[in-house]
Design a protein around this motif. Structure first.
Motif, PDB file in Angstrom:
ATOM      1  N   ALA A  14      -8.089   2.210  -6.191  1.00 50.52           N
ATOM      2  CA  ALA A  14      -7.383   0.976  -5.835  1.00 50.52           C
ATOM      3  C   ALA A  14      -7.541  -0.060  -6.943  1.00 50.52           C
ATOM      4  O   ALA A  14      -8.572  -0.139  -7.605  1.00 50.52           O
ATOM      5  CB  ALA A  14      -7.929   0.419  -4.526  1.00 50.52           C
ATOM      6  N   GLU A  51       7.170   3.128  -2.433  1.00 48.72           N
ATOM      7  CA  GLU A  51       5.816   3.509  -2.026  1.00 48.72           C
ATOM      8  C   GLU A  51       5.834   4.729  -1.107  1.00 48.72           C
ATOM      9  O   GLU A  51       4.958   5.596  -1.182  1.00 48.72           O
ATOM     10  CB  GLU A  51       5.125   2.331  -1.323  1.00 48.72           C
ATOM     11  CG  GLU A  51       4.727   1.190  -2.245  1.00 48.72           C
ATOM     12  CD  GLU A  51       5.902   0.294  -2.647  1.00 48.72           C
ATOM     13  OE1 GLU A  51       5.723  -0.539  -3.554  1.00 48.72           O
ATOM     14  OE2 GLU A  51       6.998   0.423  -2.041  1.00 48.72           O
ATOM     15  N   ALA A  76      -3.212   2.958  -7.151  1.00 45.00           N
ATOM     16  CA  ALA A  76      -2.268   2.074  -6.460  1.00 45.00           C
ATOM     17  C   ALA A  76      -3.023   0.911  -5.839  1.00 45.00           C
ATOM     18  O   ALA A  76      -4.239   0.771  -6.004  1.00 45.00           O
ATOM     19  CB  ALA A  76      -1.497   2.861  -5.401  1.00 45.00           C
ATOM     20  N   PRO A 108       0.821  -1.219   0.000  1.00 47.27           N
ATOM     21  CA  PRO A 108       0.000   0.000   0.000  1.00 47.27           C
ATOM     22  C   PRO A 108       0.852   1.265   0.000  1.00 47.27           C
ATOM     23  O   PRO A 108       2.031   1.247   0.352  1.00 47.27           O
ATOM     24  CB  PRO A 108      -0.805  -0.106   1.305  1.00 47.27           C
ATOM     25  CG  PRO A 108      -0.688  -1.520   1.736  1.00 47.27           C
ATOM     26  CD  PRO A 108       0.615  -2.030   1.208  1.00 47.27           C
ATOM     27  N   VAL A 109       0.234   2.361  -0.398  1.00 48.04           N
ATOM     28  CA  VAL A 109       0.844   3.691  -0.346  1.00 48.04           C
ATOM     29  C   VAL A 109       0.070   4.524   0.678  1.00 48.04           C
ATOM     30  O   VAL A 109      -1.119   4.734   0.512  1.00 48.04           O
ATOM     31  CB  VAL A 109       0.786   4.363  -1.729  1.00 48.04           C
ATOM     32  CG1 VAL A 109       1.289   5.802  -1.650  1.00 48.04           C
ATOM     33  CG2 VAL A 109       1.589   3.570  -2.759  1.00 48.04           C
ATOM     34  N   PRO A 110       0.693   4.989   1.785  1.00 47.42           N
ATOM     35  CA  PRO A 110       2.085   4.757   2.188  1.00 47.42           C
ATOM     36  C   PRO A 110       2.261   3.343   2.730  1.00 47.42           C
ATOM     37  O   PRO A 110       1.283   2.725   3.166  1.00 47.42           O
ATOM     38  CB  PRO A 110       2.297   5.793   3.292  1.00 47.42           C
ATOM     39  CG  PRO A 110       0.934   5.954   3.908  1.00 47.42           C
ATOM     40  CD  PRO A 110      -0.032   5.844   2.757  1.00 47.42           C
ATOM     41  N   PRO A 111       3.479   2.834   2.747  1.00 45.31           N
ATOM     42  CA  PRO A 111       3.703   1.470   3.233  1.00 45.31           C
ATOM     43  C   PRO A 111       3.646   1.392   4.745  1.00 45.31           C
ATOM     44  O   PRO A 111       4.124   2.301   5.434  1.00 45.31           O
ATOM     45  CB  PRO A 111       5.119   1.158   2.725  1.00 45.31           C
ATOM     46  CG  PRO A 111       5.785   2.499   2.671  1.00 45.31           C
ATOM     47  CD  PRO A 111       4.719   3.476   2.278  1.00 45.31           C
ATOM     48  N   ASP A 162      -5.879  -0.437   0.092  1.00 43.22           N
ATOM     49  CA  ASP A 162      -5.518   0.171   1.374  1.00 43.22           C
ATOM     50  C   ASP A 162      -4.595   1.370   1.229  1.00 43.22           C
ATOM     51  O   ASP A 162      -4.036   1.846   2.223  1.00 43.22           O
ATOM     52  CB  ASP A 162      -4.876  -0.862   2.317  1.00 43.22           C
ATOM     53  CG  ASP A 162      -5.784  -2.054   2.579  1.00 43.22           C
ATOM     54  OD1 ASP A 162      -7.004  -1.838   2.722  1.00 43.22           O
ATOM     55  OD2 ASP A 162      -5.277  -3.192   2.624  1.00 43.22           O
ATOM     56  N   SER A 163      -4.418   1.858   0.003  1.00 46.00           N
ATOM     57  CA  SER A 163      -3.632   3.073  -0.197  1.00 46.00           C
ATOM     58  C   SER A 163      -4.497   4.294   0.103  1.00 46.00           C
ATOM     59  O   SER A 163      -5.714   4.273  -0.080  1.00 46.00           O
ATOM     60  CB  SER A 163      -3.119   3.149  -1.634  1.00 46.00           C
ATOM     61  OG  SER A 163      -2.235   2.081  -1.910  1.00 46.00           O
ATOM     62  N   TYR A 200       3.987   8.455  -1.842  1.00 44.13           N
ATOM     63  CA  TYR A 200       3.143   9.135  -0.861  1.00 44.13           C
ATOM     64  C   TYR A 200       3.671  10.547  -0.588  1.00 44.13           C
ATOM     65  O   TYR A 200       2.891  11.515  -0.540  1.00 44.13           O
ATOM     66  CB  TYR A 200       3.100   8.328   0.438  1.00 44.13           C
ATOM     67  CG  TYR A 200       2.288   8.996   1.521  1.00 44.13           C
ATOM     68  CD1 TYR A 200       0.899   8.987   1.471  1.00 44.13           C
ATOM     69  CD2 TYR A 200       2.909   9.643   2.578  1.00 44.13           C
ATOM     70  CE1 TYR A 200       0.144   9.612   2.454  1.00 44.13           C
ATOM     71  CE2 TYR A 200       2.162  10.269   3.562  1.00 44.13           C
ATOM     72  CZ  TYR A 200       0.783  10.245   3.495  1.00 44.13           C
ATOM     73  OH  TYR A 200       0.043  10.879   4.456  1.00 44.13           O
ATOM     74  N   ASN A 204      -2.340  -6.650  -2.881  1.00 39.46           N
ATOM     75  CA  ASN A 204      -1.132  -6.362  -2.105  1.00 39.46           C
ATOM     76  C   ASN A 204      -0.439  -7.678  -1.779  1.00 39.46           C
ATOM     77  O   ASN A 204      -0.577  -8.229  -0.694  1.00 39.46           O
ATOM     78  CB  ASN A 204      -1.483  -5.586  -0.842  1.00 39.46           C
ATOM     79  CG  ASN A 204      -1.794  -4.135  -1.147  1.00 39.46           C
ATOM     80  OD1 ASN A 204      -1.313  -3.590  -2.140  1.00 39.46           O
ATOM     81  ND2 ASN A 204      -2.610  -3.512  -0.324  1.00 39.46           N
ATOM     82  N   THR A 249      -8.141   8.418  -4.276  1.00 35.48           N
ATOM     83  CA  THR A 249      -7.398   7.169  -4.431  1.00 35.48           C
ATOM     84  C   THR A 249      -8.238   6.166  -5.208  1.00 35.48           C
ATOM     85  O   THR A 249      -9.418   5.974  -4.901  1.00 35.48           O
ATOM     86  CB  THR A 249      -7.031   6.562  -3.062  1.00 35.48           C
ATOM     87  OG1 THR A 249      -6.265   7.510  -2.318  1.00 35.48           O
ATOM     88  CG2 THR A 249      -6.194   5.304  -3.244  1.00 35.48           C
TER      89      THR A 249
END
Length: 343
Positions: free
Chosen positions: A55, A22, A43, A12-15, A46-47, A26, A59, A53
């Protein structure tokens, strides 16, 4: 300006933990938003950024080729249908994502954080295209892919506000090593330097999971961890890195491969901690000799450089690095590329 950033699924972004690229995506999304731009992100699940966003994918870094094909088709459809909704598309993911919009007037930046596969560059640039710029995180990295098209060097960045300057350290402050405990990272050399200079060495990093590097860790490294002089701290988060780097007299970076950038060097500099590094990959571009550290060729030269650390002013070290690698600085460099295309 309406900006779309693209990152491969997988993390995800952010990790939540590991994920250097990633984290960069972000940071740039947030910096673009702070500058007043309308920012969107395409991305993995969960980013989340301050803007919109979208998705897609899974992941899972071990996902199948079939899954990656499904992801590619999703991005193709998304970009083809939405290409007029954006003024700039900044892609940190697969180059193939851009195929449906190569001829579109929308400005496109393709960014690389590692050595580039030249075959893909030749194929894409042989197709009709416009408003496409390739960037990589160092001159070294650019030179691996600069066989066709327009290329620019734009360095990686960190958020300097998350790192505090430590203007002075104790006389017995440790040296530090930060990175994966793989053989190419050269921890065995850092340990030898610490012992030769009678310094404590703090070690932060992940234990390897590949068979050859795990054997290196078990046979070469672990027997030297004594929790007195050679101290393994485990994998460190950003807060812990700030703590330990700031209290170290220097970061040792004895790499045995051509590192494309080496983010840990800049993280150390952000704390005012100079870096002593082998002259490989991007090291000559990142370190300013006698200001942010020393560039050396051998273990013996690294040992000598430890004795020169008092020549470096820690405040000047941070200031010099911040002027080159802080996230607002680098975000503006990317936007400047867009402005150049418009002129």
């Amino acid at each position: 300006m309406r900006i779309l950033l693209i990152m491969d699924p997988g993390i995800p972004v952010p990790p939540p933990a590991y994920g250097g690229h990633e984290r960069l995506v972000y940071m740039f999304a947030e910096e673009y938003a702070k500058l007043g731009h309308e920012v969107s992100l395409l991305a993995g699940p969960d980013s989340a950024i301050s803007g919109k966003t979208y998705a897609f994918g899974q992941n899972n870094l071990q996902r199948s080729k079939r899954q990656k094909l499904k992801e590619l088709l999703f991005v193709w459809k998304f970009l083809y249908q939405r290409k007029k909704d954006f003024d700039l598309i900044h892609n940190f993911g697969r180059l193939a994502y851009l195929l449906p919009i190569l001829q579109s007037p929308v400005k496109k930046i393709m960014t690389y954080g590692r050595p580039v596969a030249q075959q893909g560059i030749k194929k894409v640039t042989s197709l009709p295209n416009q408003n496409l710029i390739f960037t990589a995180c160092s001159n070294y990295c650019v030179n691996t892919g600069n066989v066709a098209g327009r290329w620019e060097t734009v360095y990686n960045a960190i958020d300097f506000s998350k790192y505090q300057l430590q203007e002075a350290t104790a006389t017995d402050a440790p040296l530090m090593f930060l990175g994966r405990l793989d053989q190419i990272k050269g921890l065995h050399t850092a340990i030898a330097v610490a012992k030769a200079t009678n310094n404590t060495l703090w070690i932060g990093g992940n234990i390897p999971d590949t068979a050859d590097n795990y054997q290196y860790y078990k046979e070469t490294l672990e027997p030297q961890f004594d929790n007195k002089q050679i101290i393994y701290l485990g994998a460190l988060n950003d807060e812990q890195k700030n703590h330990y780097l700031g209290r170290s007299k220097a970061l040792l970076f004895p790499i045995e491969w051509d590192e494309p950038f080496g983010m840990v060097m800049v993280e150390a500099m952000a704390c005012g901690t100079p870096v002593i590094a082998f002259k490989r990959g991007s090291v000559p571009e990142v370190i300013q000799e006698n200001t942010t550290g020393f560039i050396v060729h051998t273990k013996e030269e690294m040992i000598d450089a430890v004795g020169k650390l008092d020549q470096i002013t820690r405040k000047a070290c941070r200031t010099a690095a911040q002027q080159r690698f802080d996230s607002p600085v680098i975000a503006k460099e990317y936007l400047h590329l867009h402005d150049q295309e418009n002129n």
